[in-house]
Design an enzyme around this catalytic site. Structure first.
Site, PDB file in Angstrom:
ATOM      1  N   LYS A  30       2.364  -3.297   7.262  1.00 48.68           N
ATOM      2  CA  LYS A  30       2.588  -3.445   5.812  1.00 48.68           C
ATOM      3  C   LYS A  30       4.013  -2.998   5.456  1.00 48.68           C
ATOM      4  O   LYS A  30       4.689  -3.637   4.645  1.00 48.68           O
ATOM      5  CB  LYS A  30       1.559  -2.634   5.010  1.00 48.68           C
ATOM      6  N   THR A  75       0.822  -1.218   0.000  1.00 51.94           N
ATOM      7  CA  THR A  75       0.000   0.000   0.000  1.00 51.94           C
ATOM      8  C   THR A  75       0.853   1.264   0.000  1.00 51.94           C
ATOM      9  O   THR A  75       1.988   1.243   0.491  1.00 51.94           O
ATOM     10  CB  THR A  75      -0.893  -0.004   1.265  1.00 51.94           C
ATOM     11  N   ASP A  76       0.275   2.347  -0.495  1.00 50.79           N
ATOM     12  CA  ASP A  76       0.979   3.642  -0.438  1.00 50.79           C
ATOM     13  C   ASP A  76       1.070   4.173   0.995  1.00 50.79           C
ATOM     14  O   ASP A  76       1.834   5.101   1.270  1.00 50.79           O
ATOM     15  CB  ASP A  76       0.302   4.675  -1.346  1.00 50.79           C
ATOM     16  N   GLU A  77       0.297   3.583   1.911  1.00 53.46           N
ATOM     17  CA  GLU A  77       0.296   4.093   3.292  1.00 53.46           C
ATOM     18  C   GLU A  77       1.630   3.885   3.997  1.00 53.46           C
ATOM     19  O   GLU A  77       1.863   4.467   5.052  1.00 53.46           O
ATOM     20  CB  GLU A  77      -0.821   3.432   4.097  1.00 53.46           C
ATOM     21  N   TYR A  88      -1.782  -0.673  11.120  1.00 56.29           N
ATOM     22  CA  TYR A  88      -1.913  -1.337   9.814  1.00 56.29           C
ATOM     23  C   TYR A  88      -0.747  -0.989   8.895  1.00 56.29           C
ATOM     24  O   TYR A  88      -0.046  -1.882   8.378  1.00 56.29           O
ATOM     25  CB  TYR A  88      -3.241  -0.945   9.136  1.00 56.29           C
TER      26      TYR A  88
END
Ligand code: NAD
Ligand code: TDX
Length: 334
Positions: free
Chosen positions: A151, A120-122, A147
């Site tokens: 990741k 993810t870009d997060e 989260y």
């Protein structure tokens, strides 16, 4: 080609299974999925006789090893994926996202199988609302939530296994997905199904937070482009120039469903709420020639609204519990 898809009964994984069966006649698919609350076997109902579905935990080496040994390619979608849940109960995120990825990587190493890691870009944290900057492959990792930190940890494990053990892996970091089969806990399906259930949509905080929306089919096409043409050991960012603030998204959903633009509630903000995500996907476009198909967010959203309107039996059994869970922490603001 024998493809092992972890998390294939979840949102993006199920769409990946459908897309792969439709476009890759040579693919033989096995799905490994723990069938958590986030899975919906109904998402695979129409292709159930064309795939093998194994119920199991990606963190269980005894289950994972023989499945990896029997694959030419592993695409790893399985994760705990919801930020709000990670604030309430982070432990399962560490297990699935970190220990699960570690377990899979060890099986990949033992069996020398091609691996693609979905992320993810997060992992890059957030951007200011109005400075126009975007994430690139060289943006430093700076995750905010349990989260996104799990990741980020999983991505770093993959990079280390490439460098230390020479596994054949690629990584992709994608922005916010929308489309069919997305769990009603997530922003867009929650608001669509709220309106369809006679509940007012719920906007966190000011609603100024920006997400960079991409249709799930465009994400999955990019994943295949990376598997086919990407360089081993490299990371590719996936995004479709779909930046919208949350308030605009809710207003568009309301308009598509024939409701007044202000028929929503402001509710308590998410703790640590990331302000803005935005992807610069130049590398993917120039090196691999990928382009998004869904370039008009409004029409992609309209098709998604239609899907939820036409598939009530898929989401209605989940709705009451999800809203009851949100009601425990969420307060409507004046
Ligand atoms: P999802 O929550 O809809 O699906 C996750 C699937 O993984 C479910 O079917 C669940 O049962 C399965 N799963 C969970 N724990 C497992 C375990 N221990 N072992 C085996 N299976 C397990 O998630 P999603 O939105 O489809 O996301 C898929 C992947 O894409 C995740 O890795 C996520 O981080 C990433 N991603 C999602 C988005 C997005 O916008 N949704 C954006 C970028 C990246
Ligand atoms: O009811 C809501 N109201 C609201 O305003 C919900 C559920 C969310 N929001 C806001 C929070 C975010 O700014 O909408 C935005 C999107 O929220 P989510 O759907 O929870 O997504 P996000 O937290 O941005 O993370 C998603 O994109 C990146 C996925 O859930 C992750 O798995 C992915 O990695």
């Amino acid at each position: 080609m024998r493809v092992l898809v972890t998390g294939g009964a979840g949102f993006i994984g199920a769409n990946f299974v459908h897309r792969t069966l439709a476009t890759r006649p040579d693919a033989r698919i096995t799905v490994l999925d723990k069938l958590t609350y986030a899975a919906n076997p109904g998402s695979l109902a129409t292709v159930r006789d064309r795939i093998r579905l194994v119920e199991g935990d990606v963190g269980d080496a005894a289950v994972v090893d023989p499945l990896v040994a029997d694959a030419d390619l592993v695409v790893h979608f399985a994760a705990e994926s919801h930020n709000d849940n990670s604030l309430a109960d982070p432990g399962i995120f560490v297990h699935t996202n970190v220990v699960g990825t570690f377990t899979l990587l060890e099986a990949i190493r033992r069996n020398d199988v091609r691996y693609h890691h979905i992320s993810t870009d997060e992992v890059y944290g957030d951007l200011k609302l109005d400075d126009g900057s975007r994430f690139t492959e060289s943006t430093p990792y700076n995750p905010s939530s349990p989260y996104s930190s799990t990741k980020a940890s999983s991505d770093l494990l993959v990079r280390a296994w490439v460098r230390s053990f020479g596994i054949r892996a690629t990584i992709s970091n994608c922005s916010n997905n929308y489309g069919p089969y997305q769990h009603v806990e997530k922003f867009i399906p929650r608001q669509i199904t709220n309106v369809l259930s006679g509940i007012r949509p719920k906007l966190y905080g000011t609603g100024d937070n920006v997400r960079d929306w991409i249709h799930v089919d465009d994400h999955n096409d990019a994943v295949w482009a990376i598997i086919d043409g990407g360089t081993i050991g490299e990371t590719y960012l996936i995004g479709a120039d779909g930046e919208r603030d949350n308030r605009t998204v809710i207003e568009t959903i309301l308009e598509l469903l024939g409701q007044p633009a202000d028929a929503f509630d402001f509710v308590t903000d998410r703790p640590g709420h990331d302000l803005r995500y935005a992807i610069d996907s130049t590398r993917l476009r120039t090196e691999l020639g990928w382009r998004p198909t869904f370039t008009d967010f409004r029409s992609g959203l309209a098709a998604t609204v239609d899907w939820y309107r036409d598939n009530r039996s898929w989401w209605e059994p989940l709705k009451r519990d999800v809203e009851a869970r949100y009601a425990q922490t969420e307060q409507v603001l004046d």
